[in-house]
Write an enzyme that holds these catalytic residues in place. Sequence first.
Site, short mmCIF file in Angstrom:
data_model
loop_
_atom_site.label_atom_id
_atom_site.label_comp_id
_atom_site.label_asym_id
_atom_site.label_seq_id
_atom_site.Cartn_x
_atom_site.Cartn_y
_atom_site.Cartn_z
N GLN A 11 19.59 10.44 -34.31
CA GLN A 11 19.11 9.34 -33.49
C GLN A 11 20.21 8.30 -33.31
O GLN A 11 20.99 8.04 -34.21
CB GLN A 11 17.89 8.70 -34.15
N SER A 92 21.35 13.20 -40.37
CA SER A 92 19.95 12.81 -40.36
C SER A 92 19.12 13.85 -39.59
O SER A 92 19.06 15.01 -39.97
CB SER A 92 19.81 11.40 -39.78
N LEU A 93 18.49 13.45 -38.47
CA LEU A 93 17.74 14.39 -37.64
C LEU A 93 18.59 15.60 -37.26
O LEU A 93 18.08 16.73 -37.15
CB LEU A 93 17.25 13.65 -36.39
N ARG A 117 7.51 14.45 -37.50
CA ARG A 117 8.34 13.62 -38.39
C ARG A 117 8.49 12.22 -37.80
O ARG A 117 8.34 11.22 -38.50
CB ARG A 117 9.70 14.28 -38.58
N HIS A 201 15.36 6.79 -43.57
CA HIS A 201 16.07 6.98 -44.85
C HIS A 201 15.92 5.84 -45.84
O HIS A 201 16.57 5.83 -46.87
CB HIS A 201 17.56 7.29 -44.60
N GLN A 250 15.37 13.99 -47.90
CA GLN A 250 16.27 13.36 -46.93
C GLN A 250 15.61 12.18 -46.22
O GLN A 250 16.26 11.20 -45.88
CB GLN A 250 16.73 14.40 -45.90
#
Length: 312
Positions: A11, A92-93, A117, A201, A250
């Site tokens: 993102q 991340s994603l 998510r 996160h 994560q």
Amino acid sequence: MTAQAFVFPGQGSQSVGMLDSFRGAWPVVEETVAEANEALGFDIGALIAGGPAEQLNLTEYTQPAMLLAGVAVYRAWRAAGGEPPARMAGHSLGEYTAFVCAGAIEFAPALRLVRLRGQLMQAAVPEGEGGMAAVLGLDDETLRAACREAAGEEVVEAVNLNAPGQVVIAGHRSAIERALVVARERGARRGVFLPVSAPCHSSLMAPAADRLAEALADIEISPPAVPVVNNVDVAVPETPQGIREALVRQLHSPVRWVESIEWLAAQGVGRLVECGPGKVLTGLARRIDRRLETVSLHDADALAAALEGEKT
């Protein structure tokens, strides 16, 4: 040939029109968009192409959009004869994108999973109450101390350790604003909010992680064909259960990106290819290890040039 790793953005790299050049040049990209539309039950291709940006920036749409973009570009690379990478990682994603491209998770269920998510993340912290901001020019520990000073009764934490002197903080929006003031007082050059609608996160994501674990239990996962180094442990989970557990942790743990790039270099990777929109990860890689050759497949011309470069 120099060993190469493919890395996939998360993102913050999204933009309206981010697949336009690819859709005209690579039929497999159009096919991938159509597959995503069917899997999700709405026209995410139209949202990517025409916006509005405010909707694309909502995390429940950003996440499947970025997964779609990364997978589409990777498929174009492979369809044109591009060499498969020796290693993969995703920010991340982008870690979900890496696992899809490595053959560990099927594309359609992954799209639905990351949309869920995003919904879980947004439900954990209502829109407008949380956020993320990038801070430039402070070392990690000084920024952590600034976050502790600014938090008060709220949450603000260092969550994306992206490059030396470039860290993202996340938590309650008001606490982030206070932390940015403290960070500037302690020497930060800049602090800016990111176009992300949830505090990814951070510990605020713990309730979402519990729900994500339930959803991941129903997702079929295979051992990846290409090793994927994960964000949370800087390790390569090899079993389906190990992958599930890493993806759950994560969500509410820091992204250890500096260490991930250092790990790839230690494995003999000399060339880093950013696969998907933007050039964020190649820029970070140059700050982490200048010895790495970096390539960004951010549009159709860049993809064509990179493919041509493999022939020379």
